[in-house]
Design an enzyme around this catalytic site. Structure first.
Site, PDB file in Angstrom:
ATOM      1  N   CYS A   2       0.694  -1.312   0.183  1.00 33.06           N
ATOM      2  CA  CYS A   2      -0.144   0.060   0.035  1.00 33.06           C
ATOM      3  C   CYS A   2       0.839   1.097  -0.218  1.00 33.06           C
ATOM      4  O   CYS A   2       2.074   1.310   0.482  1.00 33.06           O
ATOM      5  CB  CYS A   2      -0.737  -0.016   1.246  1.00 33.06           C
ATOM      6  N   ARG A  27       1.779   1.372  -5.884  1.00 32.39           N
ATOM      7  CA  ARG A  27       1.752   0.415  -4.929  1.00 32.39           C
ATOM      8  C   ARG A  27       0.528  -0.135  -4.615  1.00 32.39           C
ATOM      9  O   ARG A  27       0.541  -1.147  -3.617  1.00 32.39           O
ATOM     10  CB  ARG A  27       2.102   0.993  -3.571  1.00 32.39           C
ATOM     11  N   TRP A  74      -3.572  -1.885  -1.466  1.00 28.81           N
ATOM     12  CA  TRP A  74      -3.587  -3.116  -1.988  1.00 28.81           C
ATOM     13  C   TRP A  74      -4.246  -4.142  -0.907  1.00 28.81           C
ATOM     14  O   TRP A  74      -3.723  -4.196   0.112  1.00 28.81           O
ATOM     15  CB  TRP A  74      -2.025  -3.611  -2.481  1.00 28.81           C
ATOM     16  N   ASN A  98       0.113  -0.317   6.106  1.00 29.95           N
ATOM     17  CA  ASN A  98       0.918  -1.063   5.223  1.00 29.95           C
ATOM     18  C   ASN A  98       1.209  -2.178   5.922  1.00 29.95           C
ATOM     19  O   ASN A  98       2.264  -2.108   6.688  1.00 29.95           O
ATOM     20  CB  ASN A  98       1.752  -0.492   4.087  1.00 29.95           C
ATOM     21  N   GLY A  99       0.861  -3.442   5.558  1.00 28.57           N
ATOM     22  CA  GLY A  99       1.313  -4.612   6.040  1.00 28.57           C
ATOM     23  C   GLY A  99       0.139  -5.437   6.704  1.00 28.57           C
ATOM     24  O   GLY A  99      -1.002  -5.288   6.211  1.00 28.57           O
ATOM     25  N   GLU A 479      11.163 -15.246 -17.443  1.00 27.63           N
ATOM     26  CA  GLU A 479      10.703 -13.692 -17.332  1.00 27.63           C
ATOM     27  C   GLU A 479       9.546 -13.293 -18.234  1.00 27.63           C
ATOM     28  O   GLU A 479       8.770 -12.554 -18.215  1.00 27.63           O
ATOM     29  CB  GLU A 479      11.932 -13.094 -17.463  1.00 27.63           C
ATOM     30  N   LYS A 483       5.789 -11.761 -17.511  1.00 29.57           N
ATOM     31  CA  LYS A 483       5.304 -10.495 -18.000  1.00 29.57           C
ATOM     32  C   LYS A 483       4.088 -10.766 -18.811  1.00 29.57           C
ATOM     33  O   LYS A 483       3.169  -9.868 -18.669  1.00 29.57           O
ATOM     34  CB  LYS A 483       6.220  -9.803 -19.311  1.00 29.57           C
ATOM     35  N   GLU A 486       1.291 -11.161 -16.168  1.00 30.46           N
ATOM     36  CA  GLU A 486       1.058 -10.094 -15.281  1.00 30.46           C
ATOM     37  C   GLU A 486       0.153  -9.169 -16.006  1.00 30.46           C
ATOM     38  O   GLU A 486      -0.601  -8.487 -15.589  1.00 30.46           O
ATOM     39  CB  GLU A 486       2.344  -9.254 -15.005  1.00 30.46           C
ATOM     40  N   HIS A 502       8.699 -33.643 -21.491  1.00 32.85           N
ATOM     41  CA  HIS A 502       8.546 -34.451 -20.162  1.00 32.85           C
ATOM     42  C   HIS A 502       6.936 -34.238 -19.965  1.00 32.85           C
ATOM     43  O   HIS A 502       6.756 -33.953 -18.428  1.00 32.85           O
ATOM     44  CB  HIS A 502       9.517 -34.218 -19.304  1.00 32.85           C
ATOM     45  N   LYS A 601       3.547  -2.981  -6.971  1.00 31.68           N
ATOM     46  CA  LYS A 601       5.065  -2.698  -7.358  1.00 31.68           C
ATOM     47  C   LYS A 601       6.105  -3.598  -6.407  1.00 31.68           C
ATOM     48  O   LYS A 601       6.679  -4.134  -6.887  1.00 31.68           O
ATOM     49  CB  LYS A 601       5.363  -1.222  -7.410  1.00 31.68           C
TER      50      LYS A 601
END
Length: 606
Positions: A2, A27, A74, A98-99, A479, A483, A486, A502, A601
């Protein structure tokens, strides 16, 4: 996660809070709110959704007052809604957080038994009630906050405001980041530096377990238990322009295109090319023997760590392992003598990576961090720091942070190889010259970025996509898949190409797309074989391939060519088309590229 802001001074607080929240919306963007105090009057305005919804609710008449707090959320406890938005207020006490408060259920039940009514589903609201309880019993504002925090377990960055004390805001942190910005007759509080750049560059970062009593004229630091602390401020040389889009449609596109320049910035001053000597910032890294390296990271930083592992073992011949930070401390890992732990994090605040790094240190490892944020928690924890110099990264999906992380990792591996006498001066000189050429090769790719759009159009309606790579490009495959997940909300999975047969090959049919990261490097013939298996099952292949590789191009339905480079440097180039691919697919689908759903983020909760 947050975003937290606070202001106290002589100006109207609300416009400052809203502007600061705009810089922190990356955030968290499930809801937002502000609380502003004017004497003994306290106004709270909150709204579900992005910051625009709060702006609409406020209209043209902002609440008046010269102190206030603001929050963009968030969600952890309680779904996104007006009533779960911060700030939470009760009996004239407002709080932002935040937390995660781990013992909130126990505290909430206790407060309910005393007749206190709750209006949200969050863990945060207990904090306002606990402070209000102590104030009702005659405590001062600071005494009430200290007593409350001493009862709390968990991770938090919090800011309190009370009608009972019109002169102060009180901030504290355990595990979650919080900084104080020092102004002239005014002071600021924020969870990240961009919120403060229009007002001050002088900051004081709260350390673990610290509390700040903030007025317009001074900041008093102490531990939560009350022990006084003296600390000088630090000057941050970022500019407000670094946090602006600069004419780009999205921050992410701007940050993708900044990669050649930030790579130059990251390399500058870190080696002497003529003498082939690396002059890393922290020479004490090599003050004692390094017999083993443990690399810690999450998400994109984990993928950078995969490359770092290969660089260290191949160049320096030192055993290296890569660990998901969230799992590391829970499996009772073995830390041998002369182990170096390397913790990688863009923000330096990733809670899983912080916890893993602390555990590694307690087990006797020395700690090096690769991060982008000076004064971050991880930077302060580490024995040595290598900063990436990527500048502010606003887009939630990391791009330039990744390429600068692998650049710093590569330099470290070369320096370790030099220290271990594994590479000759001539070999190091050759590699450094090649590295200096990479920004130009990146620019060549970015100049042809429009060629990615047809590839994006081809895959945008698919439900699932494989990304295949070999060697160094396995990390690129992971990666690239991340992306696409996301941003485009397409199920994408990265694999080492040999792993496909496999099990995953069962999914290949004429409707399935495979993204092949297949430049000319070691294992090319094996990669060709894997792609022929895809074609035999009528799968479609989109390739990121070397220029003029006709054999690979013939296998691909669509392809994007990259310039030739040393195989260790190819990941700097192959990642850019995949960043652009995810960007364009998301853009074609109408998604919010900079603020993808359910993400934030910096992940500051476990």
């Amino acid at each position: 996660m947050c975003g937290i802001v606070g202001y106290i001074g002589s100006k109207q607080a609300a416009p400052i809070l809203i502007e600061a929240l705009t810089r922190l919306e990356y955030r968290g963007y499930d809801s937002a709110g502000i609380a502003v105090a004017d004497g003994n009057e306290l106004s709270v305005v909150r709204a579900e959704g992005k910051l625009k919804m709060l702006r609409d609710r406020l209209g043209k008449e902002f609440p008046r007052g010269q102190r206030g707090i603001g929050h963009t959320r968030w969600a952890t406890h309680g779904k996104p809604s007006d009533h779960n938005a911060h700030p939470h207020e009760t009996d004239g006490v407002a709080v932002i957080h935040n937390g995660i408060i781990e013992n909130f259920a126990e505290l909430k039940n206790e407060l309910k038994s005393k007749g206190r009514a709750f209006r949200s589903d969050t863990d945060t609201e207990v904090l306002a009630h606990l402070v209000a309880e102590r104030l009702a019993q005659g405590d001062s504002f600071v005494q009430a906050v200290r007593s409350t925090l001493l009862r709390v377990t968990g991770a938090y960055a919090v800011v309190f405001m009370s009608k009972s004390d019109p002169q102060h805001l009180i901030a504290a942190r355990v595990s979650s980041p919080l900084i104080i910005g020092l102004g002239d007759g005014e002071n600021f509080i924020a969870s990240d530096i961009p919120a403060l750049l229009d007002h001050t560059r002088n900051i004081v970062a709260l350390e673990e377990g610290e509390l700040a009593i903030v007025s317009g004229s001074e900041v008093k630091l102490s531990t939560i238990t009350g022990k006084s602390i003296e600390r000088s401020s630090r000057y941050i040389d970022w500019t407000p322009a670094m946090a602006e889009r600069g004419g780009y449609k999205h921050f992410m596109l701007k940050e993708i295109e900044e990669q050649p320049q930030v790579l130059v910035d990251t390399l500058r001053g870190r080696f002497n090319l003529e003498d082939a000597v690396l002059t890393l910032d922290e020479k004490e890294i090599f003050s004692t023997p390094i017999k083993r390296v443990v690399i810690l990271g999450m998400g994109t930083s984990y993928h950078a760590g995969l490359l770092l592992q290969q660089y260290i073992e191949r160049l320096a011949r030192v055993p290296a392992t890569i660990e998901l930070a969230s799992e590391f401390r829970y499996r009772d890992p073995v830390i041998e003598p002369h182990t170096l732990a390397i913790a990688i994090s863009q923000s330096g605040e990733t809670i899983d990576t912080l916890a893993a790094a602390k555990h590694a240190k307690t087990q006797g490892a020395r700690l090096l961090t690769i991060c982008n944020a000076q004064e971050s928690s991880l930077a302060r924890l580490a024995d040595a720091r290598l900063y990436t110099r990527a500048g502010i990264e606003i887009g939630v999906a990391s791009t330039k942070a990744y390429t600068t992380q692998i650049a710093v990792g590569y330099l470290f591996a070369l320096a370790l190889a030099q220290h271990q006498h594994q590479l000759s001066k001539e070999m190091i000189h050759s590699r450094l010259r090649a590295l200096l050429h990479v920004p130009k090769l990146m620019t060549d790719i970015l100049d042809r970025a429009d060629a990615i759009v047809p590839l994006a159009q081809a895959i945008k309606d698919n439900k699932g996509v494989f990304f295949l790579g070999r060697g160094n490009e396995t990390a690129t495959a992971y990666e690239g898949a991340l992306k696409l997940k996301e941003l485009a909300y397409i199920h994408a999975q990265g694999y080492a190409a040999g792993e496909m047969k496999h099990g995953p090959i069962a999914l290949i049919d004429r409707h399935f797309y495979v993204i092949a990261i297949a430049p000319q490097q070691t294992g090319r013939e094996k990669m060709l074989s894997s792609l022929q298996e895809v074609k035999a099952r009528e799968g479609h292949i989109v390739g990121v391939i070397s220029r003029d590789d006709k054999e690979m191009a013939q296998l691909c339905d669509l392809s994007f060519e990259i310039p030739e480079a040393d195989s260790d440097l190819l990941p700097f180039l192959t990642c850019i088309p995949l960043q652009l691919l995810a960007y364009h697919v998301a853009n074609l689908k109408g998604h919010d590229v900079d603020q993808p759903r359910n993400l934030a983020k910096s992940v500051t909760v476990e």
